[in-house]
Scaffold this motif. Structure first.
Motif, PDB file in Angstrom:
ATOM      1  N   THR A  49       0.843  -1.180   0.000  1.00 37.59           N
ATOM      2  CA  THR A  49       0.000   0.000   0.000  1.00 37.59           C
ATOM      3  C   THR A  49       0.887   1.241   0.000  1.00 37.59           C
ATOM      4  OG1 THR A  49      -1.616  -1.214   1.288  1.00 37.59           O
ATOM      5  CG2 THR A  49      -1.864   1.178   1.208  1.00 37.59           C
ATOM      6  N   PRO A  50       0.829   2.029  -1.073  1.00 36.69           N
ATOM      7  CA  PRO A  50       1.689   3.207  -1.123  1.00 36.69           C
ATOM      8  C   PRO A  50       1.117   4.361  -0.300  1.00 36.69           C
ATOM      9  CG  PRO A  50       0.431   3.022  -3.145  1.00 36.69           C
ATOM     10  CD  PRO A  50       0.082   1.830  -2.293  1.00 36.69           C
ATOM     11  N   ASN A  51       2.029   5.220   0.121  1.00 41.80           N
ATOM     12  CA  ASN A  51       1.660   6.479   0.744  1.00 41.80           C
ATOM     13  C   ASN A  51       1.885   7.551  -0.302  1.00 41.80           C
ATOM     14  OD1 ASN A  51       1.265   5.421   3.415  1.00 41.80           O
ATOM     15  ND2 ASN A  51       3.479   5.199   3.539  1.00 41.80           N
ATOM     16  N   ASN A  52       0.934   8.442  -0.453  1.00 42.97           N
ATOM     17  CA  ASN A  52       1.082   9.486  -1.453  1.00 42.97           C
ATOM     18  C   ASN A  52       1.889  10.636  -0.860  1.00 42.97           C
ATOM     19  OD1 ASN A  52      -0.099  12.105  -2.928  1.00 42.97           O
ATOM     20  ND2 ASN A  52      -0.053  10.352  -4.299  1.00 42.97           N
ATOM     21  N   TYR A  53       3.075  10.862  -1.416  1.00 41.92           N
ATOM     22  CA  TYR A  53       3.929  11.977  -1.013  1.00 41.92           C
ATOM     23  C   TYR A  53       3.667  13.124  -1.966  1.00 41.92           C
ATOM     24  CZ  TYR A  53       8.106  14.879  -0.741  1.00 41.92           C
ATOM     25  OH  TYR A  53       8.964  15.943  -0.631  1.00 41.92           O
ATOM     26  N   GLU A  66       4.798   1.499   1.346  1.00 41.22           N
ATOM     27  CA  GLU A  66       4.689   1.380   2.802  1.00 41.22           C
ATOM     28  C   GLU A  66       6.042   0.971   3.371  1.00 41.22           C
ATOM     29  OE1 GLU A  66       2.646   1.663   6.299  1.00 41.22           O
ATOM     30  OE2 GLU A  66       1.623   1.819   4.387  1.00 41.22           O
ATOM     31  N   GLY A  67       6.460   1.615   4.436  1.00 42.33           N
ATOM     32  CA  GLY A  67       7.736   1.293   5.053  1.00 42.33           C
ATOM     33  C   GLY A  67       8.887   2.153   4.559  1.00 42.33           C
ATOM     34  N   TYR A  68       8.613   3.094   3.659  1.00 46.02           N
ATOM     35  CA  TYR A  68       9.632   4.001   3.141  1.00 46.02           C
ATOM     36  C   TYR A  68       9.216   5.435   3.451  1.00 46.02           C
ATOM     37  CZ  TYR A  68      11.855   0.261   0.509  1.00 46.02           C
ATOM     38  OH  TYR A  68      12.525  -0.882   0.169  1.00 46.02           O
ATOM     39  N   ALA A  75      15.712  20.921  -2.807  1.00 43.74           N
ATOM     40  CA  ALA A  75      15.782  20.279  -4.113  1.00 43.74           C
ATOM     41  C   ALA A  75      16.604  19.001  -4.117  1.00 43.74           C
ATOM     42  CB  ALA A  75      16.350  21.264  -5.128  1.00 43.74           C
ATOM     43  N   SER A  76      16.895  18.451  -2.948  1.00 42.27           N
ATOM     44  CA  SER A  76      17.647  17.214  -2.862  1.00 42.27           C
ATOM     45  C   SER A  76      16.937  16.297  -1.874  1.00 42.27           C
ATOM     46  CB  SER A  76      19.080  17.493  -2.402  1.00 42.27           C
ATOM     47  OG  SER A  76      19.814  16.301  -2.385  1.00 42.27           O
ATOM     48  N   LEU A  77      16.281  15.265  -2.409  1.00 40.99           N
ATOM     49  CA  LEU A  77      15.463  14.381  -1.584  1.00 40.99           C
ATOM     50  C   LEU A  77      16.002  12.957  -1.640  1.00 40.99           C
ATOM     51  CD1 LEU A  77      12.002  15.679  -2.844  1.00 40.99           C
ATOM     52  CD2 LEU A  77      13.179  16.353  -0.746  1.00 40.99           C
ATOM     53  N   LEU A  78      15.755  12.208  -0.579  1.00 44.23           N
ATOM     54  CA  LEU A  78      16.142  10.804  -0.511  1.00 44.23           C
ATOM     55  C   LEU A  78      14.931   9.969  -0.134  1.00 44.23           C
ATOM     56  CD1 LEU A  78      19.433  11.195   1.557  1.00 44.23           C
ATOM     57  CD2 LEU A  78      19.255  10.763  -0.891  1.00 44.23           C
ATOM     58  N   VAL A  79      14.816   8.790  -0.731  1.00 47.85           N
ATOM     59  CA  VAL A  79      13.780   7.834  -0.347  1.00 47.85           C
ATOM     60  C   VAL A  79      14.498   6.693   0.350  1.00 47.85           C
ATOM     61  CG1 VAL A  79      11.910   6.344  -1.126  1.00 47.85           C
ATOM     62  CG2 VAL A  79      12.380   8.492  -2.336  1.00 47.85           C
TER      63      VAL A  79
END
Length: 179
Positions: A49-53, A66-68, A75-79
């Motif tokens: 189940t995804p979470n909408n970012y 889910e879990g991430y 302007a610099s993002l990490l998953v």
């Protein structure tokens, strides 16, 4: 000669019969059954189940599994996978860099070679998928980089340190521009 049945004998016979039948049913239902070897059945993976970012500053959204979690500044993002109790802090899996520019500016350099480039369209956003090789990483390690552009903004998705990730492709494919 006529036989007479004693009523007490009849009651005792009924009670004994009920006891025997009831005991047999009880034994049959509670007896230990030796299980026979059953073939293992591969159960299908449950969908994640995804979470909408949503990032309203840069006008985009992602379906993060889910879990991430998405972290970073501007302007610099990490998953990154969320750490489980007792586990070490996990490494990020996906890097998202946002800048101005277009998809055609990526070329080979001393530290990186572009092996192939393919035009892509992801949820109405044009871009390119490049497969690159870095001189800093072991020979033969090829990494995908997606560069998507919308209204002069360049969204670049890459694997963190060229490490493998099961969420990379689905995450990029969930990219959408929001208004």
């Amino acid at each position: 000669m006529e036989y007479k049945t004693n009523p007490l004998t009849l009651v005792v016979a009924v009670v004994i019969t009920a006891f025997i039948v009831g005991g047999g049913v009880y034994f049959w239902q509670t007896k230990d059954v030796v299980p026979t070897a059953q073939p293992k059945i591969a159960l299908p993976e449950l969908p994640v189940t995804p979470n909408n970012y949503q990032n309203t500053k840069w006008n985009f959204s992602l379906d993060v599994p889910e879990g991430y979690a998405v972290s970073g500044e501007d302007a610099s993002l990490l998953v990154t996978k969320k750490a489980a109790q007792g586990d070490e802090t996990p490494l990020p899996e996906v890097t998202i860099t946002i800048s101005s520019g277009d998809v055609t500016t990526m070329g080979s350099s001393d530290s990186m070679s572009v092996i192939e480039r393919t035009d892509v369209l992801i949820n109405g956003v044009k871009g390119a998928k490049s497969v690159v090789s870095y001189s800093a990483y072991p020979t033969g390690n090829q990494c995908p980089i997606y560069r998507l552009t919308n209204n002069g903004i360049l969204y670049e998705f890459s694997l963190y340190e060229c490490l493998e990730s099961e969420i990379f492709e689905p995450l990029v494919e969930s990219f959408k521009i929001i208004k």
